[in-house]
Write an enzyme that holds these catalytic residues in place. Sequence first.
Site, PDB file in Angstrom:
ATOM      1  N   ASP A 101       0.671   0.156   0.618  1.00  0.00           N
ATOM      2  CA  ASP A 101      -0.426   0.456  -0.306  1.00  0.00           C
ATOM      3  C   ASP A 101      -1.071   1.805  -0.014  1.00  0.00           C
ATOM      4  OD1 ASP A 101      -1.156  -0.759   2.161  1.00  0.00           O
ATOM      5  OD2 ASP A 101      -3.203  -1.007   1.431  1.00  0.00           O
ATOM      6  N   GLU A 102      -1.702   2.330  -1.026  1.00  0.00           N
ATOM      7  CA  GLU A 102      -2.645   3.440  -0.895  1.00  0.00           C
ATOM      8  C   GLU A 102      -2.100   4.647  -0.142  1.00  0.00           C
ATOM      9  OE1 GLU A 102      -6.940   1.269  -1.211  1.00  0.00           O
ATOM     10  OE2 GLU A 102      -6.094   1.339   0.822  1.00  0.00           O
ATOM     11  N   VAL A 103      -0.951   5.127  -0.578  1.00  0.00           N
ATOM     12  CA  VAL A 103      -0.448   6.397  -0.039  1.00  0.00           C
ATOM     13  C   VAL A 103      -1.066   7.509  -0.887  1.00  0.00           C
ATOM     14  CG1 VAL A 103       1.619   7.799   0.332  1.00  0.00           C
ATOM     15  CG2 VAL A 103       1.695   5.302   0.692  1.00  0.00           C
TER      16      VAL A 103
END
Lengths: 715, 715
Positions: free
Chosen positions: A340-342
């Site tokens: 998640d959330e790169v």
Amino acid sequence: MHYPDPAIILSYFSGQKMRIVFRFVLPFLFIFVMQPFIMPLPAQTLPQLNLMPLPAKVELGDGELQINQAFSVSVTGHDDPLLRRAAERFLSHLREKTGMTALDMSVTRLPPATLVVEVEQPTESVQRAEEDESYSLTATSAGARLHARTALGAMHGLQTFLQLVEATPTGFGIPAVSIQDAPRFPWRGLMIDASRHFMPVDVIERNLDGMEAVKLNVLHWHLSDDQGFRVESKKFPKLQELGSDGLYYTQKDIREVIAYARDRGIRIVPEFDIPGHTTALLTAYPEFASAPGPFKIERNWGVFNPTLDPTRDATYKFLDALIGEMAGLFPDHYFHIGGDEVNGKEWNGNANIREFKRVHHLATNDDLQAYFNERVERIVRKYGKTMIGWDEILRPNLPKAAVIQSWRGAQSLADAAKQGHRGILSAGFYLDLVWPASQHYAVDPMPPAAAGLTDEEQKRILGAEACMWAEYVSAENVDSRIWPRTAAIAERFWSPQSVQDIPSMYRRLEVVSRQLDGLGLTHNTSYPIMLRRIAGEGPGSDDISNLRTLADVVEPTKGYTRMKTAVVKPTALVPLNRLVDAARPESVTTRHFAEMVDAFLANPADANAKSNIEAMLNKWHAAALALPPLEEKSFLMEELGPVSQSLGAASDAGLQALLHFGENTPAAQERRAQQLAVLDAASQTRAQVTLAIVPAIRKLVEASAGEAATVPPSK
Amino acid sequence: MHYPDPAIILSYFSGQKMRIVFRFVLPFLFIFVMQPFIMPLPAQTLPQLNLMPLPAKVELGDGELQINQAFSVSVTGHDDPLLRRAAERFLSHLREKTGMTALDMSVTRLPPATLVVEVEQPTESVQRAEEDESYSLTATSAGARLHARTALGAMHGLQTFLQLVEATPTGFGIPAVSIQDAPRFPWRGLMIDASRHFMPVDVIERNLDGMEAVKLNVLHWHLSDDQGFRVESKKFPKLQELGSDGLYYTQKDIREVIAYARDRGIRIVPEFDIPGHTTALLTAYPEFASAPGPFKIERNWGVFNPTLDPTRDATYKFLDALIGEMAGLFPDHYFHIGGDEVNGKEWNGNANIREFKRVHHLATNDDLQAYFNERVERIVRKYGKTMIGWDEILRPNLPKAAVIQSWRGAQSLADAAKQGHRGILSAGFYLDLVWPASQHYAVDPMPPAAAGLTDEEQKRILGAEACMWAEYVSAENVDSRIWPRTAAIAERFWSPQSVQDIPSMYRRLEVVSRQLDGLGLTHNTSYPIMLRRIAGEGPGSDDISNLRTLADVVEPTKGYTRMKTAVVKPTALVPLNRLVDAARPESVTTRHFAEMVDAFLANPADANAKSNIEAMLNKWHAAALALPPLEEKSFLMEELGPVSQSLGAASDAGLQALLHFGENTPAAQERRAQQLAVLDAASQTRAQVTLAIVPAIRKLVEASAGEAATVPPSK
């Protein structure tokens, strides 16, 4: 308005042995039994058994099974050591629940016994996601029988039995009953983030006890993030040495916890978040980063830049070795890689990575991450595991075996199922958002977005997970964020979709919350300890009554507002020892008060209701007056001035409304307007808590003058 | 009237750095500092530090040492792993106490650090009874230094530091202070009976945490008795198989507990009670009995017949093997063989034994037991241990090395010392008698009976032990019988004899009780759980307020009356789940109420005192009215009817007295006499509890009319 599934209702009324036991059934059910049995009944008519989650089918019988010191248990059928140990723990719990210290703690292989438990077959050596967890439990005044295909089902049945036990006028007992039960979803999880604040083994183990009690079966253990890598690696020891502040689980700890969970029918799915959320990992091994190091363990909350370099073979060689080691340590068939959330900043800033994208025709960073995920999936698969990731990993080329955990919304869950992936829902079950239980309870793991799916596609929705992210919880208050709300969520994951009665849920939730106390969970016991710390310890420290009165009617600021409303920027270095950390997510006092207000407004002539409301308002008013002198004693009290002022003002407004209730003069109208303005001010968040009683007081004030119309119930 | 030792008082006033910190010192001390420093001061003038036990010497300095997230610890001097672990636990406790989750948990070897701990030399590999436990602790606004000869002393100093930490208006801190401390007695014990009710490992371990906090250093573990043999024997496995109902410690458990205790500076002295109190042992091995078996584990409480046969070599061969095995398992230098309460009936009834006595010129059974003890002492000595026994073993020929534990009275302790034995006192420290803390506090391990002893004889009095006999305690309520009272007893064992101020003790005891909560002791947390069970769990079970109001003002019947006043004969099979089991030994509410009454009687014009008393009486009266309908819900409530009636009657008498206070008419006299009769009735023990508030109400009633003279304070 929700109605129970007719099949379930029928089961309550069509059984041969069905006789209504009035002690366990709301009196008005009596009205219904005079009518044809097939009419759909409102869910409120479910028997008042203190069960959570509610079983799929319950038939009440006649009388009860007495539980005294002669109580005994035997296990027959397949001799599963797992079940033996579960039966022994069951006896321990029963002893604790009743105080009958001389209960025979031995579990025999042969009937007769008060409770005979029979299982047919062994469970898998490594518990699988789709094993049979069904059970049937029947009890009469002569004895009880629990039957299940596997030890897993029997364990659930033992928990149901424990919840049925209560003190009656004649002794301890359970009602005569016949229960057929099975979960609605095979994957019923709780995620605990042990990275942002480390959660010691005893925290994990007591939460596993809580999970067992409410029939959850997956602990998703979030073990690495920007703020810490929490597992000992023998191959890469710098991970714990440099990436954990010394706070990590040894491999021995991990094995202990896995065995503990296994005994309770709970799988443990580890998560190592990659390629983003890797600051701690890259603090230890900066050579795998997309930007030059060095890195430092992150102390802030949010999304950060450090990201694995997905373009270099060295990265995959490292991941192969690490995943290999961890796949050996964690026996579960699933392995969570986060994903998640790169934010892509390091990738954009690295010329080699830009070149790699160009050469490999990866137009966007999402494409690059998809490439990374495919290579990681091959590694995970090589070690015999199925990959799970957060919904960012859902991309066209992702192998169909990969499982999607949806956190951003239910649509991605439906999309994943359509595209052939199995999935689990977490959107709507984020415990860190401090929602009321009812709000989570209204979210269905089979979301409206899934309505258009085929049966086969729907089957790919394995279940759901509640998520306890740990920015604002420590070992001390994490239980109070998880429990009791997660018991209501567990009901949503287990019970038929038709189980929707919110007052019934809350009534049972209060009972379950106390049962969880008995398991050693600290959601209730840590509360006075934290309040005493705020008050400043010392002689007379026993008297935190006024602070407690205040704390009982406030709730922490909700959603993602904690960061925004902070005076001191919250980081990993800021202690969690303020009122906002002690206050419970959902004020029980407020709920009870709101019910009283509704009862009074429905019948303003009810002098008893009026005087109960008045007593509560007076108590709050007195506490608000008593608190200011105490605020000088401890620095942790200082911020409470405005909160106690709000409490004083709001309770005074309520008292005035009560005093002048029904006066419909211009002066009364004027007073009403002034009081509403006071309540507007009191409803502001202060010290990051909100005064939860304001809406109910507002209702009282609104009805006190003017068109004092009948007001709909609070909830 | 007790005065502190002048040497101690001087230390408070003669230090170079002495400046009075008013926050920590009673204001009236100010009066004294204007006077010559050498006058003896009443003990009440001790600084109001929340320390228990009070150190031997304390000098307060100027300012405080702030404790924030930058706090650090280093250990220098001798590098003792014991101390390292103690420092790590200290940091953990500090984190828990402050909620500062980001405290650096690493202990460095090198200063600078906020707290520098230095020890000079290693402790013995097996902790000895007479090691140096002294320490000195100094703190200024710049830092703190803890110095000790051994890790044992340093551990005590760390506990003192923890007790000093409090929330101030500016943050957490400890006052600037200089402490020189050492125990008065080297043997400061707590005995826990794990035979009559089994106490699982976690119970033992959390009590070891409590012991560490108050500087106790011996756990005397009563491991065998008529009701159970609680240790796994590899040589005689039937001991646990037939003699324990399956409730015993494995040897692994024992080793774990010993290591746990060792880390906390606590020795573990095992007791295997012989030749009496051996029913469980003889259930397993009847061949060593003085009468033909078979025997059954005893379910009753009292003194029973089964006794080892002291005339047969086989008995000593068995004991040699068993003691040898247990001496290997328990590393302590002392080994307790019990030796109490041999009733001699089996010996009298056995012709062989009678003949043996005749042949060996053993006139009485006491002589026979002395013969037995001498042979057992040789076995114990052979395994490198010193024998201890209860005072029955004190006989002329007993080897002088044997230690006497006096339970029947202090005289035997003095006698033993005179005869060359070392001894420890337990008479006066029996926790099962449910005395108030002040009563134990008044007992001195160096009793008046020892006044005539020489210095050398007095030195033989090693210390004392509080005893928790387990007829009426289970794992659930045992903490509530041990704590907090044992903290006051620990002060008696550690602090100078001059420390005698009872109000100060109680004030500090309340604080320590809360600190013990933080260690996981359940003396407070189990209380609502037990009350809820009594009330009958169910919706609304949160509202045990009226039951709690009642429970808060009753105390269990005292002394040895529990058996005598029982309706159902108490045995090991009778659950401990009634109000008498939940009620605390000493009602804190009652103490506070009595203080209010004294304040009011000292100044009847004090309207505030009057209204506080009235509020409490009204609360009790309301609870008494609210309880009867609840009594029908649960069988455990049934017996409470007469208790709540007494509460109603007594509080009503108090309210009447308050209403008519000072009316000195014949009618008032008449009313007063009636009220006193009501209180006589209310003072009766009912449901095995007594209404603790009656004496204070009586004082109020007595003063309300007639010669309403000044009344002396309650305590």
